[in-house]
Design a protein around this motif. Structure first.
Motif, PDB file in Angstrom:
ATOM      1  N   VAL A  28       0.818  -1.211   0.000  1.00 39.40           N
ATOM      2  CA  VAL A  28       0.000   0.000   0.000  1.00 39.40           C
ATOM      3  C   VAL A  28       0.855   1.266   0.000  1.00 39.40           C
ATOM      4  O   VAL A  28       0.329   2.351  -0.231  1.00 39.40           O
ATOM      5  N   TRP A  29       2.143   1.133   0.268  1.00 36.38           N
ATOM      6  CA  TRP A  29       3.003   2.316   0.339  1.00 36.38           C
ATOM      7  C   TRP A  29       3.700   2.604  -0.990  1.00 36.38           C
ATOM      8  O   TRP A  29       3.701   3.737  -1.459  1.00 36.38           O
ATOM      9  N   CYS A  30       4.284   1.564  -1.597  1.00 34.00           N
ATOM     10  CA  CYS A  30       5.059   1.787  -2.821  1.00 34.00           C
ATOM     11  C   CYS A  30       4.486   1.080  -4.042  1.00 34.00           C
ATOM     12  O   CYS A  30       4.941   1.321  -5.158  1.00 34.00           O
ATOM     13  N   GLY A  31       3.515   0.189  -3.846  1.00 32.61           N
ATOM     14  CA  GLY A  31       2.906  -0.507  -4.973  1.00 32.61           C
ATOM     15  C   GLY A  31       3.651  -1.743  -5.423  1.00 32.61           C
ATOM     16  O   GLY A  31       3.220  -2.415  -6.369  1.00 32.61           O
ATOM     17  N   ASP A  32       4.762  -2.083  -4.763  1.00 30.48           N
ATOM     18  CA  ASP A  32       5.528  -3.266  -5.150  1.00 30.48           C
ATOM     19  C   ASP A  32       4.792  -4.523  -4.694  1.00 30.48           C
ATOM     20  O   ASP A  32       4.122  -4.523  -3.660  1.00 30.48           O
ATOM     21  N   ASP A  33       4.909  -5.599  -5.470  1.00 31.56           N
ATOM     22  CA  ASP A  33       4.241  -6.850  -5.115  1.00 31.56           C
ATOM     23  C   ASP A  33       5.236  -7.938  -4.725  1.00 31.56           C
ATOM     24  O   ASP A  33       4.905  -9.121  -4.730  1.00 31.56           O
ATOM     25  N   ASN A  34       6.454  -7.544  -4.376  1.00 31.45           N
ATOM     26  CA  ASN A  34       7.486  -8.509  -4.013  1.00 31.45           C
ATOM     27  C   ASN A  34       7.483  -8.754  -2.506  1.00 31.45           C
ATOM     28  O   ASN A  34       7.620  -7.817  -1.715  1.00 31.45           O
ATOM     29  N   ALA A  35       7.333 -10.012  -2.105  1.00 25.80           N
ATOM     30  CA  ALA A  35       7.388 -10.416  -0.690  1.00 25.80           C
ATOM     31  C   ALA A  35       6.420  -9.602   0.161  1.00 25.80           C
ATOM     32  O   ALA A  35       6.779  -9.090   1.218  1.00 25.80           O
ATOM     33  N   VAL A  36       5.189  -9.487  -0.293  1.00 29.44           N
ATOM     34  CA  VAL A  36       4.185  -8.702   0.435  1.00 29.44           C
ATOM     35  C   VAL A  36       3.639  -9.523   1.601  1.00 29.44           C
ATOM     36  O   VAL A  36       3.230 -10.670   1.430  1.00 29.44           O
ATOM     37  N   GLU A  37       3.659  -8.925   2.783  1.00 26.71           N
ATOM     38  CA  GLU A  37       3.099  -9.539   3.980  1.00 26.71           C
ATOM     39  C   GLU A  37       2.400  -8.458   4.794  1.00 26.71           C
ATOM     40  O   GLU A  37       2.612  -7.262   4.579  1.00 26.71           O
ATOM     41  N   MET A  38       1.572  -8.904   5.751  1.00 28.62           N
ATOM     42  CA  MET A  38       0.863  -7.949   6.590  1.00 28.62           C
ATOM     43  C   MET A  38       1.830  -7.302   7.577  1.00 28.62           C
ATOM     44  O   MET A  38       2.617  -7.980   8.234  1.00 28.62           O
ATOM     45  N   PHE A  39       1.778  -5.984   7.658  1.00 25.77           N
ATOM     46  CA  PHE A  39       2.618  -5.215   8.572  1.00 25.77           C
ATOM     47  C   PHE A  39       1.774  -4.066   9.097  1.00 25.77           C
ATOM     48  O   PHE A  39       1.321  -3.224   8.327  1.00 25.77           O
ATOM     49  N   ARG A  40       1.531  -4.078  10.420  1.00 18.78           N
ATOM     50  CA  ARG A  40       0.652  -3.073  11.026  1.00 18.78           C
ATOM     51  C   ARG A  40      -0.710  -3.054  10.341  1.00 18.78           C
ATOM     52  O   ARG A  40      -1.265  -2.000  10.022  1.00 18.78           O
ATOM     53  N   ASN A  41      -1.198  -4.257  10.089  1.00 22.85           N
ATOM     54  CA  ASN A  41      -2.535  -4.439   9.515  1.00 22.85           C
ATOM     55  C   ASN A  41      -2.654  -3.908   8.094  1.00 22.85           C
ATOM     56  O   ASN A  41      -3.740  -3.571   7.630  1.00 22.85           O
ATOM     57  N   GLU A  42      -1.519  -3.820   7.393  1.00 22.74           N
ATOM     58  CA  GLU A  42      -1.523  -3.385   6.002  1.00 22.74           C
ATOM     59  C   GLU A  42      -0.581  -4.276   5.204  1.00 22.74           C
ATOM     60  O   GLU A  42       0.435  -4.729   5.734  1.00 22.74           O
ATOM     61  N   PRO A  43      -0.895  -4.533   3.935  1.00 21.39           N
ATOM     62  CA  PRO A  43       0.050  -5.282   3.096  1.00 21.39           C
ATOM     63  C   PRO A  43       1.240  -4.403   2.724  1.00 21.39           C
ATOM     64  O   PRO A  43       1.076  -3.351   2.117  1.00 21.39           O
ATOM     65  N   ARG A  44       2.436  -4.824   3.120  1.00 15.12           N
ATOM     66  CA  ARG A  44       3.657  -4.066   2.827  1.00 15.12           C
ATOM     67  C   ARG A  44       4.695  -5.013   2.243  1.00 15.12           C
ATOM     68  O   ARG A  44       4.807  -6.174   2.643  1.00 15.12           O
ATOM     69  N   CYS A  45       5.489  -4.501   1.314  1.00 15.33           N
ATOM     70  CA  CYS A  45       6.517  -5.313   0.669  1.00 15.33           C
ATOM     71  C   CYS A  45       7.715  -5.491   1.606  1.00 15.33           C
ATOM     72  O   CYS A  45       7.821  -4.836   2.644  1.00 15.33           O
ATOM     73  N   GLY A  46       8.634  -6.371   1.209  1.00 14.78           N
ATOM     74  CA  GLY A  46       9.788  -6.656   2.052  1.00 14.78           C
ATOM     75  C   GLY A  46      10.681  -5.445   2.264  1.00 14.78           C
ATOM     76  O   GLY A  46      11.192  -5.224   3.368  1.00 14.78           O
ATOM     77  N   THR A  47      10.863  -4.634   1.225  1.00 14.87           N
ATOM     78  CA  THR A  47      11.720  -3.452   1.358  1.00 14.87           C
ATOM     79  C   THR A  47      11.128  -2.450   2.338  1.00 14.87           C
ATOM     80  O   THR A  47      11.828  -1.911   3.201  1.00 14.87           O
ATOM     81  N   CYS A  48       9.831  -2.200   2.219  1.00 13.05           N
ATOM     82  CA  CYS A  48       9.184  -1.251   3.129  1.00 13.05           C
ATOM     83  C   CYS A  48       9.238  -1.750   4.569  1.00 13.05           C
ATOM     84  O   CYS A  48       9.499  -0.970   5.493  1.00 13.05           O
ATOM     85  N   ARG A  49       8.993  -3.039   4.765  1.00 10.18           N
ATOM     86  CA  ARG A  49       9.033  -3.583   6.127  1.00 10.18           C
ATOM     87  C   ARG A  49      10.430  -3.445   6.725  1.00 10.18           C
ATOM     88  O   ARG A  49      10.581  -3.159   7.914  1.00 10.18           O
ATOM     89  N   GLU A  50      11.442  -3.644   5.894  1.00  4.12           N
ATOM     90  CA  GLU A  50      12.820  -3.510   6.375  1.00  4.12           C
ATOM     91  C   GLU A  50      13.101  -2.076   6.819  1.00  4.12           C
ATOM     92  O   GLU A  50      13.690  -1.848   7.885  1.00  4.12           O
ATOM     93  N   LYS A  51      12.674  -1.100   6.014  1.00  3.02           N
ATOM     94  CA  LYS A  51      12.905   0.305   6.370  1.00  3.02           C
ATOM     95  C   LYS A  51      12.123   0.688   7.622  1.00  3.02           C
ATOM     96  O   LYS A  51      12.640   1.398   8.499  1.00  3.02           O
ATOM     97  N   GLU A  52      10.887   0.226   7.712  1.00  3.40           N
ATOM     98  CA  GLU A  52      10.079   0.532   8.894  1.00  3.40           C
ATOM     99  C   GLU A  52      10.693  -0.091  10.146  1.00  3.40           C
ATOM    100  O   GLU A  52      10.649   0.503  11.234  1.00  3.40           O
ATOM    101  N   SER A  53      11.276  -1.273  10.000  1.00  2.00           N
ATOM    102  CA  SER A  53      11.905  -1.931  11.150  1.00  2.00           C
ATOM    103  C   SER A  53      13.122  -1.153  11.631  1.00  2.00           C
ATOM    104  O   SER A  53      13.392  -1.093  12.836  1.00  2.00           O
TER     105      SER A  53
END
Length: 224
Positions: A28-53
């Motif tokens: 939902v943040w960048c539109g990427d569909d690579n390694a998408v998983e739920m993060f804070r109740n939203e679908p987020r890609c692996g790159t976004c989850r890494e940056k948020e972490s």
């Protein structure tokens, strides 16, 4: 006619960015569909989850030692604190660069997540149906029994109200989305009022998550 000057013109990064659009199943943040998983109740890609972490880790470090929150200057008391602040700043900058020009409508995201909520309670339906069929079959008198043998009384079972469970799960997901939207709107709390509001929202979120966990236990129990 296209000349060399036209071909060698500057690339409009903003125009390329505007082309990207969110689609169900994508981040939902960048539109990427690579390694998408739920993060804070939203679908987020692996790159976004890494940056948020990285940002979350910096916040935990600063909070653990009672240091000044993230944001603004990188002024630090030691090298370790500065490293966390620099990493968080870089991660936030990269997230902003990846951000879609237009974030998806939360209602559309929730609609895309509803099949996931329905899958939580889809299994008990088939299980309950098969259990009912088995119970009905067991109550039928066998042809080998004599006419004097009374039929076996049906066994009563306490079944989970699947429809109510599904409605509850969907409602809780909507509530989580609303809480997360408020937390994102507040962002980095800059004052006491904002911090108090964030704390209250975090408590509400924890309560909803505990309720979802209880419903999951009910689903598992119904499937046994």
């Amino acid at each position: 006619m296209i000349d060399a000057q036209t071909l060698s013109g500057p690339i409009d990064i903003a125009a390329i960015r505007n082309v990207r659009r969110w689609s169900p199943g994508a981040c939902v943040w960048c539109g990427d569909d690579n390694a998408v998983e739920m993060f804070r109740n939203e679908p987020r890609c692996g790159t976004c989850r890494e940056k948020e972490s990285v940002i979350d880790e910096a916040r935990r470090f600063l909070g653990m030692y009672g240091l000044r929150p993230l944001g603004g200057t990188l002024q630090s008391d030691d090298d370790e604190e500065r490293e966390h602040r620099v990493n968080a700043r870089d991660a936030r900058r990269e997230l902003n660069e990846m951000k879609l020009a237009e974030l998806p409508d939360p209602a559309a995201v929730r609609k895309a997540l509803r099949p996931r909520a329905a899958s939580v309670v889809s299994e008990p339906r088939s299980t309950a149906h098969s259990g009912t069929s088995s119970a009905s079959a067991s109550t039928r008198p066998s042809t080998s029994r004599t006419s004097a043998t009374p039929p076996v009384a049906p066994v009563r079972t306490d079944a989970v109200d699947v429809a109510a469970l599904e409605t509850r799960v969907t409602g809780l997901l909507d509530q989580l989305s609303a809480i997360d939207a408020q937390m994102n709107l507040i962002g980095e709390p800059a004052g006491l009022a904002a911090r108090a509001r964030i704390s209250d929202l975090e408590k509400q979120r924890a309560t909803v998550l505990r309720t979802l966990a209880a419903l999951e236990k009910a689903r598992i129990a119904a499937g046994q």
